[in-house]
Design a protein around this motif. Structure first.
Motif, short mmCIF file in Angstrom:
data_model
loop_
_atom_site.label_atom_id
_atom_site.label_comp_id
_atom_site.label_asym_id
_atom_site.label_seq_id
_atom_site.Cartn_x
_atom_site.Cartn_y
_atom_site.Cartn_z
N ALA A 18 0.92 -1.30 0.18
CA ALA A 18 -0.01 0.13 -0.08
C ALA A 18 0.94 1.27 0.02
O ALA A 18 0.61 2.12 -0.78
N PHE A 19 1.86 1.41 0.96
CA PHE A 19 2.78 2.34 0.82
C PHE A 19 3.81 2.51 -0.18
O PHE A 19 4.44 3.58 -0.30
N GLN A 20 3.90 1.26 -0.96
CA GLN A 20 5.10 1.33 -2.01
C GLN A 20 6.49 1.52 -1.36
O GLN A 20 7.32 2.41 -1.83
N GLN A 108 -9.43 1.06 -1.41
CA GLN A 108 -10.79 1.39 -2.16
C GLN A 108 -11.73 0.45 -1.76
O GLN A 108 -12.84 0.48 -2.91
N ASN A 109 -11.98 -0.11 -0.63
CA ASN A 109 -13.03 -0.77 -0.28
C ASN A 109 -13.33 -0.78 1.06
O ASN A 109 -12.65 0.06 1.80
N TYR A 297 -4.32 4.42 1.29
CA TYR A 297 -5.40 3.35 0.94
C TYR A 297 -5.91 2.96 2.17
O TYR A 297 -6.50 1.89 2.55
N ILE A 298 -5.92 3.82 3.38
CA ILE A 298 -6.57 3.45 4.73
C ILE A 298 -7.37 4.66 5.16
O ILE A 298 -6.98 5.88 4.86
N GLY A 305 -8.94 9.32 4.74
CA GLY A 305 -8.36 10.62 5.34
C GLY A 305 -6.86 10.67 5.69
O GLY A 305 -6.43 11.77 6.32
N TYR A 306 -6.24 9.65 5.38
CA TYR A 306 -4.69 9.48 6.02
C TYR A 306 -3.66 9.49 4.91
O TYR A 306 -2.88 8.49 4.73
#
Length: 316
Positions: A18-20, A108-109, A297-298, A305-306
């Motif tokens: 998620a953070f790459q 995104q879910n 993605y959180i 919002g992060y």
């Protein structure tokens, strides 16, 4: 249905994707200790989440962010202060909005956490990732819009030599930090100071070799963030690094329904607007350097919002 077969767990590898980015061994171990078990949602459950957000947007927000909410925040943090005085427990300073809804956003879910601390701990992962990456070597750490100071304590554990400054426009925030300073067994140097994003005190000088960050605080300024950026850029001792974990609409996908509703929620609540675009213009003017601008993605039920933006002033 066998519930156990539908239980999944977020791992360090999930956060890295998620953070790459690659996480430290220390943070990877912490992720194992957190309870990140969750259940994926069915299509019908996902539709109910979307419907709930749409209904909320149609009803309109009873309270919008802005300078008129100063006393609301003062009263809110005072509740934590009163609890802290009774318990003398670090948990007393955790904001009460964490875990308010039993659903969070992930990639995104929507998913259903099995721990009430799930959202709080995902934010811990974000902040510790950033603190390890950018704040380990600075001499002073400033959290603007610090509230109860719980993020500041996390930063202090990453960099135990730094002087910690918590700044907020709520007077109850400074009272909380004063009690944390007294109760801190490590005797760290913690200071609480009054600071208003809308009316910055330009006489308040930063220390040399300092790092600045905000977490879901600058969001309250809407599109009135210019004064704060001017304060940082005009300070006698400009910060070496500035970190923001905030709602950033520019980083979401307006063609994705889940993201689109988050963006619309930002607008309805009058959350941070145009911030990254403004920073990019400053970068074009060679006034700053943007090191990182990405979504994580959180998020919570209503928003992602992060997102993360990291930048530094360029000496003029």
């Amino acid at each position: 249905m066998n519930l156990e077969k539908n239980i999944k767990t977020l791992t360090a590898r999930d956060f890295e994707e998620a953070f790459q980015d690659t996480l430290s061994d220390n943070l990877s171990l912490k992720i194992k200790e957190y309870d990140f078990k969750y259940i994926e949602m069915s299509q019908a459950e996902r539709d109910l989440c979307l419907l709930e957000i749409i209904k909320r947007l149609r009803e309109g927000m009873p309270v919008k962010a802005g300078k008129h909410r100063q006393e609301d925040w003062n009263l809110g943090w005072k509740e934590n202060l009163d609890t802290l005085l009774g318990k003398r427990d670090e948990k007393a300073i955790l904001p009460r909005y964490f875990g308010k809804y039993k659903i969070v956003r992930w990639k995104q879910n929507f998913i259903k956490p099995l721990s009430e601390n799930f959202e709080r701990n995902t934010l811990r992962v974000i902040e510790e990732w950033l603190f390890e990456k950018y704040l380990k070597e600075v001499g002073s750490i400033y959290e603007f819009g610090c509230g109860t100071g719980h993020h500041l304590l996390s930063a202090g554990k990453i960099n135990k030599k730094a002087h910690l400054y918590g700044l907020d426009w709520a007077r109850s925030s400074q009272q909380i930090l004063e009690h944390l300073k007294v109760d801190d067994h490590d005797k760290r140097n913690i200071s609480g100071n009054y600071f208003d994003f809308f009316n910055p005190d330009h006489n308040f000088e930063l220390d040399k070799n300092s790092g600045v960050y905000t977490v879901a605080a600058l969001e309250q300024t809407g599109d009135k963030f210019n004064s704060f950026l001017e304060y940082l850029l005009e300070n006698k001792n400009k910060p070496v690094i500035c970190i923001h974990t905030e709602p950033i609409a520019e980083l979401l996908d307006a063609d994705n329904l889940v993201d689109y509703l988050s963006i619309e929620y930002f607008k309805e609540r009058n959350y941070l607007s145009g911030f990254l675009t403004y920073l990019r213009n400053l970068e074009q003017q060679k006034k700053i350097k943007i090191h990182q601008a990405q979504r994580t993605y959180i998020g919570s039920l209503f928003i992602e919002g992060y997102s993360v933006v990291v930048w530094s002033p360029i000496p003029q």
